[in-house]
Design a protein around this motif. Structure first.
Motif, short mmCIF file in Angstrom:
data_model
loop_
_atom_site.label_atom_id
_atom_site.label_comp_id
_atom_site.label_asym_id
_atom_site.label_seq_id
_atom_site.Cartn_x
_atom_site.Cartn_y
_atom_site.Cartn_z
N TRP A 268 -12.14 5.94 -4.23
CA TRP A 268 -11.06 5.60 -3.49
C TRP A 268 -11.84 4.86 -2.26
CZ3 TRP A 268 -6.22 4.14 -2.12
CH2 TRP A 268 -5.85 3.94 -1.08
N ARG A 376 -6.30 0.74 2.13
CA ARG A 376 -6.42 2.27 2.57
C ARG A 376 -5.63 2.24 4.19
NH1 ARG A 376 -10.38 3.37 6.54
NH2 ARG A 376 -12.12 1.71 6.64
N ARG A 382 -2.49 3.91 -2.55
CA ARG A 382 -3.04 4.99 -3.34
C ARG A 382 -2.25 4.92 -4.91
NH1 ARG A 382 -6.69 8.86 -2.28
NH2 ARG A 382 -7.37 9.06 -0.12
N HIS A 385 -3.88 2.05 -6.78
CA HIS A 385 -5.14 2.68 -7.11
C HIS A 385 -5.32 3.28 -8.22
CE1 HIS A 385 -9.43 3.46 -6.39
NE2 HIS A 385 -9.08 4.66 -6.45
N ASP A 391 -8.49 1.04 -10.65
CA ASP A 391 -9.28 1.80 -9.73
C ASP A 391 -10.63 1.15 -9.79
OD1 ASP A 391 -9.69 2.57 -12.60
OD2 ASP A 391 -9.86 4.49 -11.94
#
Length: 833
Positions: A268, A376, A382, A385, A391
């Motif tokens: 991440w 972010r 998220r 992602h 990802d």
């Protein structure tokens, strides 16, 4: 006259005028480039310097590339399928570095104009939108930084939107609808071919436009097989046309590295490092308020793009920030988007229902793309992602590409509305414009007192950043003043000429701000020294015995610049694992196993030559090896550009030109190509590889001498002969090697094992084996033989190449056709007198 039908003269005059506008607009920042034909744009890192290598020569690079300059060779599966790589190979490295940004901007300009015309926008509105798309930060500054594929992806995606619009408005039978969706899918595929991850974002955005804008709400769940077929054709065509490059997105070295070596949280952090902070959205309205780029001297970047989360949390590792290109859209475009939002929300407004929906969808996609670019800093990112494949895509700021695309569409709609409002000059809208300009002006006044943080900036850079931020803010205030004054001045223009005055006024102010923002990104350099004599070039051209070359340390500023220039231009086989972004897992494990035995690693890799700084040379000479210094000079003597005060210098750090750089030969390296009479065999399996890596970690395990060959089950080794085998190199290039051998043995080549290499023995195919975990080997039977290694990319490359070119021809045919649509144009698309 229908806005779809090009007048025989006027339509093409507008097209030519747009091209001229691109050239004229860039005349000011490009002035140093036009004055000196030896200068080229200073592109970033390997995005252009690698084209200096003969590997990227036309036409071979259209079908196959094996770049042996990087660590042990790296297959690229052909570089000529996308538009930017086609420009690289056709124009050549020098002309590409001078002219490709202008060509990319023209492509975006023309694609946007044509698409807006398919949306029933007037020529005036389409022209303003086209100029905006050509000069916005995504297009102009990305191409100036060497990322020409980014604007070309935008151009293909824009054409896909235009084809969908053309198909939806013209109607027609099933065959006509099918053809339109096939061509739209082909354009999406070409966008993915330019840059896989950026193209994927554009593909998602185009699909959203097709579902939400060109389809009626009741057709979201198709009731008939024909509509379902069109959806399938659109998806399938884009997947097939882009199939030869999609594998780059899902199996890149970075994605493999993340999957194997990083936790989900580290993945991440890695994927979202280039997230646009929400507060830096202000730099889109006031272009480059937070600085142009990290390498700019006149406008150094001081924001948080590229900043690692650990540094934000008080950590000591990571980058402070990094920004390469800009994304500014300008104050005029922001005000036009706001104006369109206010107008499109009114059900009783001048926009018909279908056009109103299209305008709102465009604004919605602009908003969603902008929030996704926050990465972010946006709580919902998220969820995106977590999706498969996504990802492995880095840099949320790439969502600013779709934002720029649909903002250009919104600008076209807003200009037509402004033209409509300019006919009667209603006082209400004049007041609303004054209020909007006043609010933005107040924000600009507050921004004038916004002092950039000093962390990581030298005092000189900090002062320059503050100065550049104030200049950008004053420029935005000047734009607001010009809009407010221009609206009042419009009253003196005769009513019949007001539409043209509105379009020209908006286009002029909009383009002026964006063109001035391009200035800090125009950095030039001169690569003529690579074609002329120089001590370093002569030394590299006269290296003795063949072998790879290593830089110590590989990330040193001087050596890294030479890697991108002198070494690339000669296609030297470079050993430099740090120069690539990440290594495949088996290579990384081999380095980990031999990290305490560097000489063994260098020996089997054929490392014979080193370029060293004084500190690295001292460490090198401490190793137990036969090292001989073949040349030792100050860096400025190796490369005269590094002399202090030199106008062509590439280093800004004082004193680096005086550091001594040594050229060292190591006599203990194995030959990069050898016909070994004896060898050790191991099974070609993952279990055997793991056991071998474990043995490598034992300092007593011998690495030199006999190569280790990985053989399949049932392999029959050649019969040994009494006489020592010999070999002679007949022909050698980055993608082909031909040798003549005498005697039996194992031909071992210190180039990375890749199944796309095809090997023939006396004209017959023979298996390519692995040697020493990573390299290539071929079993040679007794007698005289001729062996040919040839890099042959997978068949999907050629299928994709053919489909891509068919798509290009089909899109060109659509562009040249000048037929009228079957549906009536929007009332707001009437031609300006």
């Amino acid at each position: 006259m229908s806005p779809y039908r090009f007048a025989p003269a006027r339509g093409w005059l507008i097209v030519v005028g747009l091209m001229v506008a691109c050239l004229v607009g860039l005349a000011i920042p490009f002035w140093p480039l036009w004055l000196d034909p030896q200068l080229v744009l200073s592109f970033n890192d390997g995005n252009i310097e690698r084209t200096l290598s003969p590997i990227f020569s036309y036409p071979g690079s259209l079908t196959r590339v094996w770049n042996d300059h990087f660590f042990f060779g790296r297959g690229e599966s052909g570089m000529g399928i996308s538009g930017w790589s086609l420009l690289e190979t056709v124009l050549g490295p020098h002309a590409y570095r001078r002219h490709s940004p202008v060509l990319a901007m023209m492509a975006v300009c023309l694609a946007t104009y044509w698409t807006c015309r398919q949306m029933a926008r007037s020529r005036a509105a389409a022209s303003v939108a086209a100029v905006f798309a050509a000069f916005c930060g995504w297009t102009a500054t990305a191409s100036l930084s060497g990322l020409v594929g980014r604007p070309l992806s935008l151009a293909w995606a824009m054409l896909a939107v235009g084809l969908l619009e053309r198909t939806a408005r013209r109607g027609g039978g099933p065959i006509s609808q099918l053809l339109g969706h096939v061509l739209a899918g082909a354009a999406v595929g070409l966008a993915v071919s330019e840059i896989a991850d950026v193209g994927a974002f554009f593909a998602l955005a185009v699909a959203a436009w097709w579902l939400l804008a060109t389809r009626s709400w009741t057709e979201l769940w198709p009731r008939r097989w024909r509509q379902g077929l069109l959806i399938g054709v659109l998806v399938a065509t884009s997947a097939v046309v882009a199939g030869h490059t999609l594998h780059k997105m899902v199996s890149t070295e970075l994605a493999v590295s993340i999957a194997e070596d990083r936790s989900s949280e580290e993945s991440w952090d890695w994927a979202t490092q280039w997230s646009l902070p929400a507060v830096e959205t202000w730099s889109l309205i006031v272009p480059d308020f937070h600085g142009a780029s990290s390498r700019s001297e006149t406008s150094p970047y001081w924001g948080k793009l590229g900043r690692t989360p650990s540094l934000d949390e008080g950590g000591t590792s990571g980058w402070r920030h990094f920004k390469l290109n800009g994304y500014g859209v300008g104050t005029v475009a922001a005000l036009l988007a706001l104006f369109l939002f206010v107008e499109a929300r009114r059900r009783d407004g001048p926009l018909p229902a279908p056009e109103r929906r299209r305008a709102l969808v465009a604004l919605g996609l602009v908003t969603v793309s902008l929030m996704l670019a926050w990465g972010r800093f946006f709580v919902a990112y998220r969820a995106l992602h977590a999706l498969p494949y996504l990802d492995g895509i880095r840099n949320p700021e790439k969502w600013l590409g779709p934002m720029s695309l649909f903002l250009a569409v919104a600008v076209a709609y807003a200009v037509d509305l402004a033209i409509d409002r300019g006919r009667d000059l209603g006082l209400r809208w004049g007041r609303r414009l004054d209020v909007a300009c006043l609010l933005l002006a107040i924000l600009c006044v507050f921004a004038l007192g916004w002092v950039p943080p000093a962390d990581g900036l030298t005092p000189e850079a900090h002062a320059q950043a503050a100065r550049a931020a104030r200049v950008a803010t004053l420029g935005a205030l000047a734009v607001l003043g010009a809009l407010a004054f221009g609206w009042r001045l419009l009253r003196r223009v005769p009513e019949g000429r007001r539409p043209a005055a509105v379009a020209w006024g908006l286009g002029t102010v909009l383009s002026a701000q964006l063109v001035l923002a391009v200035g800090p990104y125009v950095e030039t350099t001169d690569y003529a020294y690579l074609r002329g004599p120089s001590p370093l070039g002569e030394a590299l051209d006269t290296l003795g015995p063949p072998g790879r070359l290593k830089l110590l340390p590989p990330r040193d500023g001087v050596l890294n610049n030479w890697r991108q220039t002198y070494l690339a231009s000669r296609a030297l086989p470079l050993f430099d694992p740090i120069s690539i972004r990440a290594m495949p897992g088996e290579e990384q494990r081999l380095f980990d196993a031999l990290q305490s035995r560097p000489l063994d690693l260098w020996r089997i890799a054929g490392i014979r030559w080193f370029l060293c700084t004084p500190e690295a040379l001292a460490e090198l000479l401490q190793l137990d090896g036969d090292f001989v210094v073949r040349g030792q000079r100050p860096a400025a003597e190796w490369d005269p550009r590094l002399a202090e005060g030199s106008s062509g210098g590439v280093l800004r750090a004082p004193g680096q030109g005086q550091r001594t750089i040594s050229l060292v030969e190591w006599r203990g390296a194995d030959a990069p190509l050898q016909l070994a009479p004896t060898w050790r065999q191991v099974e070609d399996s993952e279990t055997a590889d793991a056991a071998l890596l474990t043995r490598f970690r034992d300092p007593a395990f011998p690495v030199d001498g006999e190569p280790i060959v990985h053989v399949p089950a049932g392999f029959e080794p050649p019969v040994a002969e009494d006489a020592a085998p010999t070999l002679e190199i007949l022909d050698e290039s980055p993608t082909r090697l031909e040798v003549a051998t005498q005697g039996a043995g194992m031909l071992v080549r210190a180039s990375r094992f890749d199944r796309r290499w095809r090997v023939t023995l006396d004209g017959e195919d023979t298996p390519l084996l692995r040697a020493n975990l990573l390299f290539q080997a071929v079993a040679v039977p007794p007698g005289e033989h001729r062996i040919v290694f040839e890099f042959a990319p997978h068949q999907g490359l050629f299928i994709g190449s053919i489909l891509s070119r068919l798509a290009l021809l089909a899109l060109a045919w659509i562009w040249l056709r000048r037929t009228a649509p079957r549906s009536a144009p929007s009332p707001l698309a009437m031609e300006a007198p």
